[in-house]
Design an enzyme around this catalytic site. Structure first.
Site, mmCIF file in Angstrom:
data_model
loop_
_atom_site.group_PDB
_atom_site.id
_atom_site.type_symbol
_atom_site.label_atom_id
_atom_site.label_comp_id
_atom_site.label_asym_id
_atom_site.label_seq_id
_atom_site.Cartn_x
_atom_site.Cartn_y
_atom_site.Cartn_z
ATOM 1 N N SER A 326 4.197 31.152 -4.865
ATOM 2 C CA SER A 326 2.938 31.895 -4.851
ATOM 3 C C SER A 326 3.091 33.373 -4.554
ATOM 4 O O SER A 326 2.137 34.138 -4.669
ATOM 5 C CB SER A 326 2.010 31.300 -3.789
ATOM 6 O OG SER A 326 1.825 29.932 -4.044
ATOM 7 N N HIS A 371 -10.802 24.998 -3.497
ATOM 8 C CA HIS A 371 -11.227 26.143 -2.712
ATOM 9 C C HIS A 371 -12.612 26.630 -3.107
ATOM 10 O O HIS A 371 -13.067 27.643 -2.608
ATOM 11 C CB HIS A 371 -10.233 27.285 -2.882
ATOM 12 C CG HIS A 371 -8.836 26.924 -2.447
ATOM 13 N ND1 HIS A 371 -8.420 27.032 -1.141
ATOM 14 C CD2 HIS A 371 -7.788 26.416 -3.127
ATOM 15 C CE1 HIS A 371 -7.163 26.637 -1.034
ATOM 16 N NE2 HIS A 371 -6.760 26.239 -2.254
#
EC number: 3.4.16.4
Lengths: 649, 370
Positions: A326, A371
């Site tokens: 990431s 999310h």
């Protein structure tokens, strides 16, 4: 009997005969001496020039003058590599004769190891007989004294003083400074005969990449020698050019702090000044003592290093390509903005799973439930995968790869270390070339979160993150200045200008805000920032080492350390005016926020709040020339390091 | 006081009467040059020069002594002297020392080389023998003379010292030659040597001697081994040029490139430092000494003196030619010193003693003849 009879002698005739014979003999003598004089005339007058030349060649030998290798300092003038006078034993095979004549005796004096003898034998087979071969380096004073007594027994064996390379912080800087090693025949071919007198050459690290500057130039003395080759007097000289001293951008204290921050963990980290590209510290852990290599490492020591599963010899900084995970997200986000595919406020719904049409298996988010609605800033601070899956698909792999290449992936950063790899930037061409397989949309999805074929080095990571911090992509470099000798002034080593990472500063600002939010409550790195006196921005990452399929079924913690996830962190601080950018990769560290981020925090602290470790009392850093004083002529000895007043911040 | 002065004067007259001043002048010049070159060759150390100088003093004493013995007396003692000098030559084979064999006898104070005495006593013996026979010598006389020559030669060959043996044999052969040896003998002797040479090669020559001959034939074949000496010596000579590098400036010798630069190779040092001019001056002095010897011999009235003085003079010259030729690569290397230049005691003393004998021939000529 006749013998008793009186001999009848004709005195007159005898005298006459004698005179004739004597005259003839004298003529012969005159002729013989004349021939002799003529022969000498031939040698001395007719052939004089040739013999005069040969006589001159006889007595005048060129003796190389070996320059002292340049001293390497850190940015504050602390010695990272210097020279200490030492003695070695050189044997000239032609003069010494067969080894069985002298080897047993010498072996007693110098306690030669099998290895040293073996190495000598090897060198003897490949070296021409008139060139001295080093039998043993770093002879102790005791041994030298014992040899001096017996010296006459060993023609062709000489104690030679030389400057031995020393790394006071060998292990701490092993992958930065590297080491010098003995010159072998291959090195000689590249160095040329004129440099045969150099005994060592940079093999790795700075020592290798700046070898030409550091080693200087061998000079020559025209020495009148007697038949044993002993020099009687110097009749002329071409001075040696001392090796250049180097001042690195490395800060020894930060380096120490960085290594300490890792504790027992293994991995690599780089800290760079985003404003200049100066590498402030870089470690690849575990390291090794570079001093071991200077005079040829023993088999036993080498085996220990090679057999170590942590691979201390492996430079993770420039050679260790890992999946970036990431940590790439800020850059991909920037690509989205710069390409116009995304506006900062564009939102994507994260549900926890992402599916491609026609593909049964899905791609997940870090949070199972998803999310929720995610804009660009949140995609960074919460590390929302779905945002990037979609963004990459919208960009398309070609454009994706194009931007990633712009940010410096897939090619070496150009750092001044030799042998840096370019890593792997996933692309259809790459996949076709390497695996003879076509590119699937799923590959793009993998690539968008830094998984799949990705391989990046910590240096590439820190460079791109510094790019975000500063706006310019710069060449990371380890050297600041060099000087041609102790008397010479320091001269800055020019660096290429940086290239803007984005055409739109506002885009950059959004990405920075996302990275800053990562370090605030709610962000993946918020714990790391607790109690900091400064602001920071960053991005955590977790790189899967094993393949996706295996990973699904196996608990990562049951895997051996080197197969477990790498914990990654990239970031910079302070956010308002970044003076340091870091990339940290911890092997087996698990999630990025758990190990890499705390390490990065310690590095930030050390740099920004001065929480440097106190130098140990017995730190072997020679502050002055005292220790290396008295070296052979031509040895450039450093004084106290250059006064560096540059502020750290 | 006046008595002492008178005594000294008488002594001087007597001393002078027994000397050939012309030859002595040449010898003193050679010795002087020898010391000068030795000083340089020894690197300016006075030790060797003083040692050599004292040997010259002893040699001059021997010369004076010999010049006072009348040749007639010497002739009477000759067989005894010859026999006595054979004794140490035999003894050296058992108690001798040396680098390549047994050449020297250690007398505690000095090293003494018995072969040097033979250089003097053998021509004496041959001259003595020939003088008792009708000349030119007949076959049986030549054969006996050949045996006289062969015995000490063989003993020296056993040491082994090929160079000295040849020189000793040659000094005897010179007496034979001067006595009028028929020319066909020389042809026969040459053929004989040619026939014996292969046997000598296998039985008599030591490996190092064979090396020297190989090396002589092609010194460059072994430039770092046996050829080294000749090559370096030739370089020294050639580098000297016409007028030399100057006293003490010879790099070849000072940097030890010339082996044995104080003994056998000292002429190379002279050549390097004084050049061809120096060489010619020294050779001229030698030529003068030899010529003077032959002149004295020709003037002598008895056969013994004639043959002895002539043989000694020619032998002296052979040293010069062999040494001068060998260090310049013209002849094989045999261990022959350069008369009065090379460092070494016995050689200088025996040479000077021999020349003393020659002087005696001149000094005692009138007494003997009239």
């Amino acid at each position: 009997m006749r013998s008793h009879r009186r001999v009848l002698k004709n005195s007159h005739a005898e005298a006459e005969q004698f005179r004739n014979r004597a005259l003839l003999a004298f003529s012969g003598v005159v002729v013989a001496l004349g021939v002799l004089a003529g022969w000498y005339f031939n040698l001395q007058v007719l052939q004089h020039d040739e013999y005069a030349t040969r006589s001159e060649n006889n007595r005048i030998k060129l003796r190389p003058v070996v320059p002292a290798r340049g001293v390497i300092y850190d940015r504050n003038g602390r010695i990272l590599a210097d020279n200490v006078p030492a003695f070695r034993v050189d044997v000239t095979p032609e003069e010494a004769g067969a080894p069985d004549k002298w080897l047993p005796g010498l072996a007693e004096i110098f306690s030669l190891t099998e290895e040293e003898i073996e190495q000598f034998e090897k060198a003897r087979r490949t070296t021409r007989g008139f060139r001295p071969i080093t039998l043993k380096m770093r002879v102790s004073e005791d041994e030298a004294a014992r040899f001096a007594v017996d010296r006459w027994r060993y023609p062709g064996v000489e104690l030679v003083s030389y400057l031995n390379r020393r790394y006071p912080h060998g292990e701490l800087l092993s992958h930065v400074i590297g080491y010098v090693g003995r010159i072998d025949e291959d090195d000689l071919k590249t160095l040329g005969e004129a440099n045969a007198a150099l005994t060592h050459i940079g093999k790795t690290g700075i020592e290798r990449s700046y070898d030409e500057a550091l080693r200087g130039q061998v000079g020559f003395e025209r020495v009148e020698t007697n038949v044993e080759g002993r020099s009687m007097r110097v009749v002329g000289r071409m001075p040696a050019m001392p090796g250049a001293d180097l001042r690195l951008s490395i800060d020894l204290d930060l380096q120490q702090a960085m290594a300490d921050a890792f504790g027992e963990f293994e991995g690599a980290a780089v800290a760079m000044d985003p404003r200049t590209g100066e590498v402030l510290a870089m470690v690849s852990l575990p390291g090794y003592d570079t001093n071991l290599f200077v005079n040829g490492i023993s088999h036993a020591d080498y085996k220990t290093l090679i057999d170590n599963p942590s691979r201390p010899l492996f430079n993770r900084l420039v050679l260790g390509g890992v999946a970036p995970g990431s940590t790439l997200k800020p850059l991909i986000a920037l690509a989205g903005l710069d390409s116009g595919m995304r506006q900062p406020e564009d939102r994507v719904m994260s549900t926890g799973m992402f599916y491609l049409p026609g593909v049964r298996r899905g791609w997940g988010d870090a949070s199972r439930g998803g999310h929720g609605w995610t804009d660009l800033r949140k995609s960074i601070s919460h590390s929302v995968n779905t945002y990037y899956y979609k963004l990459a698909l919208d960009l398309g792999i070609e454009r994706f790869a194009h931007y990633m290449r712009e940010y410096g992936f897939g090619e070496p950063t150009g750092v001044d270390l030799v042998g840096e790899i370019g890593g792997i930037l996933p692309s259809p061409e790459y996949k076709m070339q390497m695996r003879r397989e076509r590119w699937y949309p799923g590959d793009t999805v993998n690539a968008s979160i830094g998984q799949g074929d990705w391989k990046v080095t910590p240096l590439q990571l820190v460079r791109s993150i510094a790019g975000i911090a500063d706006g310019s992509l710069r060449r990371p470099h380890l050297t600041l200045e060099q000087r041609g000798g102790f008397e010479a002034p320091w001269q800055a080593l020019p660096q290429p200008p940086g290239a803007p990472i984005s055409s739109n500063p506002e885009n950059l600002q959004v990405v920075r805000e996302g990275m800053a939010a990562t370090m605030q409550p709610g962000g993946t790195g918020w714990r790391m920032a607790l109690g900091a006196e400064y602001t920071m921005a960053g991005k955590t990452g977790t790189a899967q080492v094993t393949s996706r399929r295996d990973n699904a079924a196996v608990d990562p913690r049951s895997l051996p350390l080197h197969l477990r996830h790498r914990s990654l962190f990239v970031g910079f601080a302070p956010v308002e005016d970044p003076t340091i950018a870091v990339a940290v990769a911890v092997e087996g560290g698990g999630y990025g926020g758990s190990t890499a981020a705390p390490i990065a925090r310690k590095i930030f602290d050390a740099w920004l709040t001065g929480a440097m470790p106190e130098p140990a009392a017995d730190e072997p850093v020679p502050a002055t020339i005292a220790e290396s004083d008295g070296g052979p002529a031509g040895a450039e000895t450093p004084e106290a390091g250059p006064a560096v007043t540059e502020a750290r911040r | 006081m006046s008595l002492i002065l008178r005594w000294l004067f008488d002594l001087g007259v007597r001393f002078g009467r027994t000397l050939d001043w012309m030859m002595l002048g040449a010898l003193l010049a050679l010795m002087g040059i020898g010391l000068v070159v030795l000083h340089s060759a020894s690197g300016g150390s006075p030790h060797l020069v003083i040692a050599q100088g004292s040997r010259f003093a002893v040699g001059l004493g021997a010369l004076w002594l010999m010049s006072r013995i009348s040749p007639a007396q010497l002739r009477n003692w000759t067989p005894l002297v010859f026999g006595l000098t054979l004794v140490p030559l035999l003894a050296v084979l058992f108690i001798g020392t040396g680098r390549h064999g047994a050449h020297w006898i250690n007398l505690g104070v000095i090293y003494f080389q018995p072969a040097e005495l033979i250089k003097l006593s053998l021509p004496m013996m041959v001259a003595w023998y020939l003088n008792r026979r009708a000349l030119p010598p007949r076959l049986d006389v030549v054969l006996v003379a050949a045996v006289i020559i062969a015995v000490p030669t063989a003993l020296i060959l056993l040491q082994p010292d090929f160079g000295t043996a040849m020189l000793v044999a040659v000094s005897g052969a010179f007496a034979l030659y001067l006595a009028g040896l028929p020319w066909w003998w020389f042809g026969t002797a040459f053929a004989g040597v040619a026939a014996v040479a292969p046997a000598a090669w296998f039985w008599l020559l030591k490996p190092y001697q064979k090396d020297r001959i190989f090396t002589f034939l092609n010194p460059e074949s072994d430039p770092l081994g046996a050829g080294w000496n000749i090559i370096q010596s030739k370089i020294a000579i050639g580098a000297g040029g016409l007028s030399g590098k100057g006293w003490g400036q010879g790099s070849q010798s000072h940097l030890n490139y010339i082996p044995e630069h104080t003994t056998d190779f000292i002429f190379a040092v002279l050549s390097e430092e004084f050049g061809w001019i120096g060489v010619v001056v020294v050779l001229a002095l030698y030529l003068f000494v030899v010529g003077r010897c032959l002149w004295i011999a020709a003037e002598a009235r008895d056969g013994y003196s004639r043959l002895l003085a002539g043989a000694l003079g020619l032998a002296f010259c052979v040293y010069v030619i062999v040494n001068g030729g060998m260090i310049a690569g013209l002849l094989p290397v045999v261990g022959v010193p350069m008369p009065l230049l090379s460092y070494g005691g016995t050689s200088a003393v025996s040479l000077l003693a021999g020349l003393g004998v020659v002087m005696a021939v001149r000094v005692y000529k009138p007494v003997h003849a009239r």
